[in-house]
Design an enzyme around this catalytic site. Sequence first.
Site, mmCIF file in Angstrom:
data_model
loop_
_atom_site.group_PDB
_atom_site.id
_atom_site.type_symbol
_atom_site.label_atom_id
_atom_site.label_comp_id
_atom_site.label_asym_id
_atom_site.label_seq_id
_atom_site.Cartn_x
_atom_site.Cartn_y
_atom_site.Cartn_z
ATOM 1 C CE LYS A 119 41.261 -35.587 -30.732
ATOM 2 N NZ LYS A 119 39.955 -36.051 -30.209
ATOM 3 N N GLY A 141 35.760 -30.200 -38.046
ATOM 4 C CA GLY A 141 35.167 -29.879 -36.748
ATOM 5 C C GLY A 141 34.695 -28.445 -36.729
ATOM 6 C CB THR A 198 38.379 -26.799 -33.081
ATOM 7 O OG1 THR A 198 37.339 -26.884 -32.119
ATOM 8 C CG2 THR A 198 39.493 -27.743 -32.702
ATOM 9 C CD GLU A 237 36.728 -29.780 -45.837
ATOM 10 O OE1 GLU A 237 35.677 -29.119 -45.921
ATOM 11 O OE2 GLU A 237 37.493 -29.955 -46.795
ATOM 12 C CB CYS A 287 29.109 -29.661 -41.452
ATOM 13 S SG CYS A 287 29.606 -30.711 -42.822
ATOM 14 C CD GLU A 340 27.886 -25.644 -37.106
ATOM 15 O OE1 GLU A 340 28.788 -25.535 -36.262
ATOM 16 O OE2 GLU A 340 28.006 -26.286 -38.158
HETATM 17 N N1 NAD Z 1 32.930 -28.842 -42.925
HETATM 18 C C1 NAD Z 1 32.755 -30.123 -42.667
HETATM 19 O O1 NAD Z 1 32.977 -30.981 -43.510
HETATM 20 C C2 NAD Z 1 32.254 -30.553 -41.314
HETATM 21 C C3 NAD Z 1 31.840 -31.870 -41.158
HETATM 22 C C4 NAD Z 1 31.365 -32.293 -39.917
HETATM 23 C C5 NAD Z 1 31.318 -31.436 -38.832
HETATM 24 N N2 NAD Z 1 31.732 -30.164 -39.001
HETATM 25 C C6 NAD Z 1 31.659 -29.249 -37.871
HETATM 26 O O2 NAD Z 1 32.098 -29.865 -36.666
HETATM 27 C C7 NAD Z 1 31.458 -29.265 -35.554
HETATM 28 C C8 NAD Z 1 30.919 -30.319 -34.622
HETATM 29 O O3 NAD Z 1 31.911 -31.189 -34.255
HETATM 30 P P1 NAD Z 1 32.703 -31.098 -32.864
HETATM 31 O O4 NAD Z 1 31.873 -30.413 -31.827
HETATM 32 O O5 NAD Z 1 33.242 -32.449 -32.588
HETATM 33 O O6 NAD Z 1 33.881 -30.123 -33.244
HETATM 34 P P2 NAD Z 1 35.157 -29.774 -32.380
HETATM 35 O O7 NAD Z 1 35.885 -28.756 -33.151
HETATM 36 O O8 NAD Z 1 34.796 -29.481 -30.978
HETATM 37 O O9 NAD Z 1 35.969 -31.130 -32.334
HETATM 38 C C9 NAD Z 1 36.416 -31.772 -33.495
HETATM 39 C C10 NAD Z 1 37.649 -32.580 -33.175
HETATM 40 O O10 NAD Z 1 38.699 -31.705 -32.826
HETATM 41 C C11 NAD Z 1 39.289 -32.096 -31.604
HETATM 42 N N3 NAD Z 1 39.832 -30.898 -30.967
HETATM 43 C C12 NAD Z 1 39.215 -30.021 -30.150
HETATM 44 N N4 NAD Z 1 40.063 -29.035 -29.791
HETATM 45 C C13 NAD Z 1 41.239 -29.283 -30.419
HETATM 46 C C14 NAD Z 1 42.485 -28.611 -30.482
HETATM 47 N N5 NAD Z 1 42.706 -27.483 -29.807
HETATM 48 N N6 NAD Z 1 43.448 -29.123 -31.255
HETATM 49 C C15 NAD Z 1 43.249 -30.246 -31.952
HETATM 50 N N7 NAD Z 1 42.101 -30.939 -31.924
HETATM 51 C C16 NAD Z 1 41.094 -30.463 -31.179
HETATM 52 C C17 NAD Z 1 38.153 -32.777 -30.867
HETATM 53 O O11 NAD Z 1 38.628 -33.600 -29.828
HETATM 54 C C18 NAD Z 1 37.496 -33.531 -31.997
HETATM 55 O O12 NAD Z 1 38.190 -34.712 -32.277
HETATM 56 C C19 NAD Z 1 30.378 -28.406 -36.145
HETATM 57 O O13 NAD Z 1 30.810 -27.079 -36.138
HETATM 58 C C20 NAD Z 1 30.263 -28.904 -37.573
HETATM 59 O O14 NAD Z 1 29.773 -27.999 -38.509
HETATM 60 C C21 NAD Z 1 32.202 -29.700 -40.207
HETATM 61 O O1 2VS Z 2 28.946 -33.104 -41.349
HETATM 62 C C1 2VS Z 2 29.621 -32.877 -42.325
HETATM 63 C C2 2VS Z 2 29.546 -33.599 -43.521
HETATM 64 C C3 2VS Z 2 30.585 -33.692 -44.319
HETATM 65 C C4 2VS Z 2 30.494 -34.462 -45.498
HETATM 66 C C5 2VS Z 2 31.557 -34.801 -46.235
HETATM 67 O O2 2VS Z 2 32.779 -34.495 -45.879
HETATM 68 C C6 2VS Z 2 31.417 -35.554 -47.449
HETATM 69 O O3 2VS Z 2 30.301 -35.868 -47.859
HETATM 70 O O4 2VS Z 2 32.455 -35.878 -48.011
#
Ligand code: NAD
Ligand code: 2VS
Length: 546
Positions: A227, A280, A284, A303, A341, A449
Amino acid sequence: MEREKSTHPAVMTSIEDSPVPRKISPIDEIWTNAHSLKTATTFLKDRSDSHTPLHLQNFVSGDFTPTVSSSAGSWIDSFNPKTGALFAKVPCTQPDDVEAAVQAAKAAFPAWAKTSRVERSQYLQRISDLIKLDREKFAVWESIDQGKTLERARIEVDRAVANFSYFATYILHEQTAARMIDGVALTYEHRSPAGVFALISPWNMPLYLLTWKLAPCLAFGCTAVAKPSEITSMSAFLLGRVFQEAGLPRGVINIIFGDGPTTGAALVASPLVNGVSFTGGTETGIAIRQATAAQIGKHLSLELGGKNPTLVFSDSMLPEHRDRTIRIAASAAFENQGEICLCGSRIYVEKTMYDDFVRHFTDYVAKTYVLGQTVGAVASLQHYNKIRGYLQLAAKDGATFNLGGVPAALLPPDDDDITVISNSEERGYWIPPTTLTNVPLDSLVLKDEIFGPVVTISSFQDEQEAVSLANDSEYGLAAVLLTADGARMRRVGEQLEAGMVWVNSWLVRELGTPFGGMKNSGTGREGGDSSRDVFTVVRTMHLPSF
Ligand SMILES: NC(=O)c1ccc[n+]([C@@H]2O[C@H](COP(=O)([O-])OP(=O)(O)OC[C@H]3O[C@@H](n4cnc5c(N)ncnc54)[C@H](O)[C@@H]3O)[C@@H](O)[C@H]2O)c1
Ligand SMILES: O=C/C=C/C=C(\O)C(=O)O
């Protein structure tokens, strides 16, 4: 590679048994008509003129589902961030349809888990090749959907290609550990695919991050319901067609669309789902841990967010290093509009070189990161308003804006506007690169963030203070360390509370290394052997000599 029918037996069965429907479906229309920015723009314009926005379809059991049965009428509007115009409608899949997709993945699991490594490797390589063949198509739609520049989108498509080819070869070379206990028993690790996975990804690097989960999931013999974020669903929609073309057996990968509370929540909670790989936000991640707390055996890989420090030591500002230092700090801050991220959004500079750094950094960013050219639009109106809120807060907290400022307020389109798919840049979600100094240490601008093209620049006195400022965060995802002192690289680097530390570099990736965060940045690691831990279960076999 040329696009041709596979001669692989499993591929033949699948393709021969399931011809793609002849009727022009949304995926066929995009696939055949919209393969460059020009054709995609014409395609969207035609849609606009006929007031028929594109309607995405779930991909379940190898087919795009023509309607979403129980969710008919429940659609999420998807906007082009560069224009603010509606360009697609995304189904909000309801819990019973989620369960049907999980059932499809479960039904496909036993046969997929039994395929040989060589077979799975061939599927992965074929998928990799097919994405490569359509690099431009993927890049164009990712750029339209997410707001990123076309150039940045191309880089991310290349990484998606690499994700599949990396795991295609990994499984051919995989080894498991065997040990002898006192000469009495031979033990070895026997691994099996863990089952059905929920693969949930965010909107910042949609294809890159979803394929980072799909590739190991397939490689280690698991099946999945994926998803993507409801804000950026297009590249996952296109991927369904790649899986059809690669002849992936029905149900092995199912792609459903929808929001978090309705679709994502139902997916992660399903008792038939054996594991969740989620990328995400931290909130979440917490919700997913809570929702699955009673399902002890469920694998969870989370992650999550980051607020990553970049430490600039004065030796890295010596004339021979300065350009590199500035370039790395700037790309860590502004690549993909700061929507990565791993972005270094808190810069700390050794006091003796602080003014020098601010001057050179500001000049470089102003020249290099140009809105609409090397910097795209941020992903959504909601996100635009969030970033704007932090910039208002920075102004209130007395920060100095060396570059950028508080952008104009953008209002949601009114109902009459919502069917318009035209191009009107003034409604786009554009935030110029912003550099802030004089931000009070207790300001939320330094703690939360922001995830946009916004960076703070503060100073430190010595190594000890540098480490303590860097670690003063609830997050612990990544850190950048800029120094010319070899001993310091390890001395400071090994004290940083960050899952990934980049010395004189940023986002240099080797896909076998553990990737993930400390503290509120996540649970577990992905990549190479770590992905194997996510997607397999281990039984330790004991073979005594008596
Ligand atoms: N650590 C990493 O590798 C990494 C990489 C990319 C982004 N991020 C983080 O993601 C965030 C930005 O992305 P975002 O706003 O889409 O994040 P988000 O957590 O709002 O959403 C991520 C995904 O989770 C789904 N989701 C939301 N609520 C849910 C629930 N209760 N159960 C299951 N799924 C659910 C969303 O529909 C979406 O597909 C930032 O905090 C960023 O740092 C982390
Ligand atoms: O926004 C987040 C970036 C994540 C990056 C990776 O998961 C990767 O480089 O494998």
